[in-house]
Write a protein that holds these residues in place. Structure first.
Motif, PDB file in Angstrom:
ATOM      1  N   VAL A  69      61.131  58.409   5.762  1.00  0.00           N
ATOM      2  CA  VAL A  69      59.892  58.284   4.982  1.00  0.00           C
ATOM      3  C   VAL A  69      59.881  56.959   4.223  1.00  0.00           C
ATOM      4  O   VAL A  69      58.858  56.256   4.163  1.00  0.00           O
ATOM      5  CB  VAL A  69      59.737  59.479   4.022  1.00  0.00           C
ATOM      6  N   ILE A  70      61.029  56.594   3.635  1.00  0.00           N
ATOM      7  CA  ILE A  70      61.129  55.324   2.903  1.00  0.00           C
ATOM      8  C   ILE A  70      60.903  54.152   3.850  1.00  0.00           C
ATOM      9  O   ILE A  70      60.208  53.184   3.509  1.00  0.00           O
ATOM     10  CB  ILE A  70      62.496  55.218   2.207  1.00  0.00           C
TER      11      ILE A  70
ATOM     12  N   GLN B  76      54.962  49.525   5.799  1.00  0.00           N
ATOM     13  CA  GLN B  76      53.574  49.367   5.376  1.00  0.00           C
ATOM     14  C   GLN B  76      53.431  48.362   4.237  1.00  0.00           C
ATOM     15  O   GLN B  76      52.317  48.049   3.827  1.00  0.00           O
ATOM     16  CB  GLN B  76      53.008  50.727   4.943  1.00  0.00           C
ATOM     17  N   GLY B  77      54.573  47.864   3.734  1.00  0.00           N
ATOM     18  CA  GLY B  77      54.558  46.851   2.687  1.00  0.00           C
ATOM     19  C   GLY B  77      54.216  47.363   1.312  1.00  0.00           C
ATOM     20  O   GLY B  77      53.768  46.592   0.448  1.00  0.00           O
TER      21      GLY B  77
ATOM     22  N   GLY C 148      60.485  44.637  -2.048  1.00  0.00           N
ATOM     23  CA  GLY C 148      61.081  44.035  -3.234  1.00  0.00           C
ATOM     24  C   GLY C 148      61.687  45.013  -4.205  1.00  0.00           C
ATOM     25  O   GLY C 148      62.150  44.620  -5.279  1.00  0.00           O
ATOM     26  N   ARG C 149      61.713  46.299  -3.870  1.00  0.00           N
ATOM     27  CA  ARG C 149      62.297  47.294  -4.750  1.00  0.00           C
ATOM     28  C   ARG C 149      63.626  47.785  -4.182  1.00  0.00           C
ATOM     29  O   ARG C 149      63.935  47.587  -3.005  1.00  0.00           O
ATOM     30  CB  ARG C 149      61.344  48.474  -4.933  1.00  0.00           C
ATOM     31  N   ALA C 150      64.408  48.429  -5.024  1.00  0.00           N
ATOM     32  CA  ALA C 150      65.740  48.891  -4.633  1.00  0.00           C
ATOM     33  C   ALA C 150      65.748  50.407  -4.471  1.00  0.00           C
ATOM     34  O   ALA C 150      64.909  51.116  -5.037  1.00  0.00           O
ATOM     35  CB  ALA C 150      66.778  48.475  -5.665  1.00  0.00           C
ATOM     36  N   ILE C 151      66.698  50.880  -3.681  1.00  0.00           N
ATOM     37  CA  ILE C 151      66.887  52.314  -3.446  1.00  0.00           C
ATOM     38  C   ILE C 151      68.309  52.667  -3.837  1.00  0.00           C
ATOM     39  O   ILE C 151      69.258  52.001  -3.416  1.00  0.00           O
ATOM     40  CB  ILE C 151      66.642  52.681  -1.971  1.00  0.00           C
TER      41      ILE C 151
END
Length: 216
Positions: A54-55, A61-62, A66-69
């Motif tokens: 899902v991620i 899809q943009g 720029g974010r972290a998991i």
């Protein structure tokens, strides 16, 4: 009679190192993002693999670029495997794995270690540009103090294709000249940023200074 004891030594074949996650090719999901039991090298952790899928869909899809998991869990539960599978699913995305021993190394600071890891992860390649001087050594003059104590100074006369220039030498450049065993007639290269000197060889005009010649 003494008995002869023989022992058979097993032949050791060639050992090849295989990474713990080298078999992983993806998350092993179907078109509905449901995790298969055994697919693309992944086994188990069905719910975590589905969540990773899902991620990935949202990343493609943009929407969360720029974010972290953050993935948390006990050792050996598949965190690194899922992260590597996500990088494979995204295509040509670098995967960088670091250990705490690398971050807390004594050879470099923690900031430098993490910075290099981030550069590898985002595929940054740093090109270094430097200005060099190349020419033939005409004369080397090194001045030493009478007492022999204190830094050495000197002058270097260098001839290039355009001009002949005299450079002041500091202790670092004198040490580099001595290490490279530079003498008059040598062609050298000087890095202007660091002062490092590299001996490239003999000048063509001085190439026969030490050649042995016969009576002819």
């Amino acid at each position: 009679m003494d008995s002869i004891i023989t022992s058979n030594a097993a032949e050791i074949g060639k050992l090849e190192r295989t990474g713990a996650h080298s078999h992983i090719r993806g998350l092993g999901l179907d078109d509905k993002l449901e995790a298969r039991t055994n697919s693309q090298g992944m086994v188990g952790q069905l719910r975590a693999r589905k969540a990773a899928g899902v991620i990935l869909k949202v990343i493609k899809q943009g929407k969360i670029s720029g974010r972290a998991i953050l993935m948390a869990g006990a050792p050996g539960t598949g965190k690194t495997a899922i992260a590597m599978a996500m990088s494979h699913e995204l295509g040509d995305v670098p995967f960088t794995s670091i250990a705490s021993s690398e971050v807390f190394s004594m050879e470099m600071s923690k900031t430098e270690s993490l910075t290099q890891a981030f550069r590898r992860s985002i595929g940054v390649r740093i090109k270094e540009e430097t200005e060099i001087i190349e020419g033939e050594v005409v004369e080397i003059q090194i001045d030493r103090s009478v007492t022999g104590v204190g830094p050495k100074t000197g002058k270097l006369t260098l001839k290039t294709t355009d001009m002949e220039t005299i450079y002041d030498l500091g202790q670092k450049m004198i040490t580099s000249l001595t290490k490279e065993k530079v003498m008059a007639g040598d062609v050298i290269q000087i890095d202007k940023a660091t002062g490092r000197i590299t001996r490239l060889g003999r000048s063509f005009t001085r190439a026969r200074d030490f050649d042995a010649t016969g009576p002819d």
